[in-house]
Write an enzyme that holds these catalytic residues in place. Structure first.
Site, PDB file in Angstrom:
ATOM      1  N   GLU A 252       0.816  -1.224   0.000  1.00 31.86           N
ATOM      2  CA  GLU A 252       0.000   0.000   0.000  1.00 31.86           C
ATOM      3  C   GLU A 252       0.849   1.273   0.000  1.00 31.86           C
ATOM      4  OE1 GLU A 252      -3.124  -0.102   2.919  1.00 31.86           O
ATOM      5  OE2 GLU A 252      -4.114  -1.816   1.960  1.00 31.86           O
TER       6      GLU A 252
ATOM      7  N   GLU B  98      -5.756  -8.764   0.670  1.00 28.27           N
ATOM      8  CA  GLU B  98      -6.483  -8.419   1.888  1.00 28.27           C
ATOM      9  C   GLU B  98      -7.946  -8.172   1.560  1.00 28.27           C
ATOM     10  OE1 GLU B  98      -5.094  -5.208   4.349  1.00 28.27           O
ATOM     11  OE2 GLU B  98      -2.974  -5.712   4.021  1.00 28.27           O
TER      12      GLU B  98
END
Length: 286
Positions: A123, A218
């Site tokens: 991220e 995720e």
């Protein structure tokens, strides 16, 4: 992990069927008290996942050197027959170098059969902590190192919103696969619409992937925490999301659920509570 946006329109694509998709859980390197997991702690975690009805034998780890993650986790993985999606943290040069050294040391000590794949960064693009060209070069760098021993796939993990941003195309080019994080909860989606929102995000990422595989690295639904728009955190909704999303995804895409256990966080996504007991037990799929 947290992001909110909506898809105005997404072109439909078909998801390939395979019986060989990886299904796993994200697992943190720390214990409830903040201490680093020992090899014994990793063994306990891996055995708990194997004991679930889905017999989980793949895990995603976020880093390689932090908490001596690979030094402690790899022996446990080999002992329990668990494959690791290895994380290499990219930010700050010293940390990045330590991460590469830890991965190299683990391979030299234990071979590479325990490696499922490697992800470089997590991220970073969503947070704006680096630029696409710098990250792409780090992916090439890590691939060059690990390919001395094994031609494992090397990719990157980011939010689906980062992947669909044209400014990040260089990372798609550098990656063997795209690790996608997507949370309908953080998109303020009611549980009844969560599965549609999730699959729309997968499709959007696939549409920019240039034919490369998209792994869901995720996703999950919190068992407790505040409301996020129309999204309500509860064990009942976590079970619904599992049944609606995981059971289908296991047959169609590589996926790593969030999360094995988290502690005093809010919202909390952990499937196991602070005492090590399952928060909900309806994890079997029809």
């Amino acid at each position: 992990m947290r992001f909110t946006t909506t898809l105005a329109a997404v072109a439909a694509v078909s998801l390939p069927f395979s019986s060989a998709f990886n299904k796993g859980f994200n697992v943190a390197a720390t214990n409830i008290d903040g201490s680093c997991k020992t090899t014994g702690d990793w063994t306990t975690a891996f055995n708990k996942l194997k004991a679930l009805p889905q017999k989980i034998t793949s895990v995603r780890l976020y880093a390689s050197s932090d908490c001596n993650t690979l030094a402690n986790a790899v022996p446990a993985a080999i002992k329990t027959g668990t494959k690791i999606l290895v994380g290499v943290w990219t930010e700050d040069q010293t940390h990045y170098t330590n991460e590469k050294n830890a991965l190299e040391a683990a391979i030299k000590a234990h071979g590479s059969d325990w490696i499922l794949a490697v992800t470089v960064g997590s991220e970073d693009l969503y947070r704006g902590d680096t630029d696409a060209n710098t990250l792409a070069n780090q992916i090439y760098d890590v691939r060059g190192m690990v390919h001395q021993w094994n031609n494992v796939q090397v990719g990157h993990v980011d939010t689906w919103t980062a992947w669909v941003d044209p400014a990040n195309a260089a990372v798609i080019t550098a990656s063997d696969f795209l690790g996608m994080d997507g949370y309908p909860y953080f998109q303020n989606t009611a549980i009844k619409d969560a599965a549609t929102t999730f699959w729309d995000s997968v499709t959007a990422t696939q549409n920019v992937a240039g034919g490369k595989k998209v792994w869901v690295t995720e996703t999950g639904w919190p068992v407790s925490g505040p409301k996020s728009g129309a999204a309500v955190a509860s064990s009942a909704n976590a079970v619904k999301y599992w049944n609606q999303v995981a059971c289908k995804a296991f047959k169609q895409i590589d996926i790593f659920w969030y999360v094995y256990q988290d502690y005093s966080e809010s919202p909390s996504f952990g499937i196991f509570d602070n005492t090590g007991n399952a928060i909900y037990d309806k994890v079997a799929c029809p």
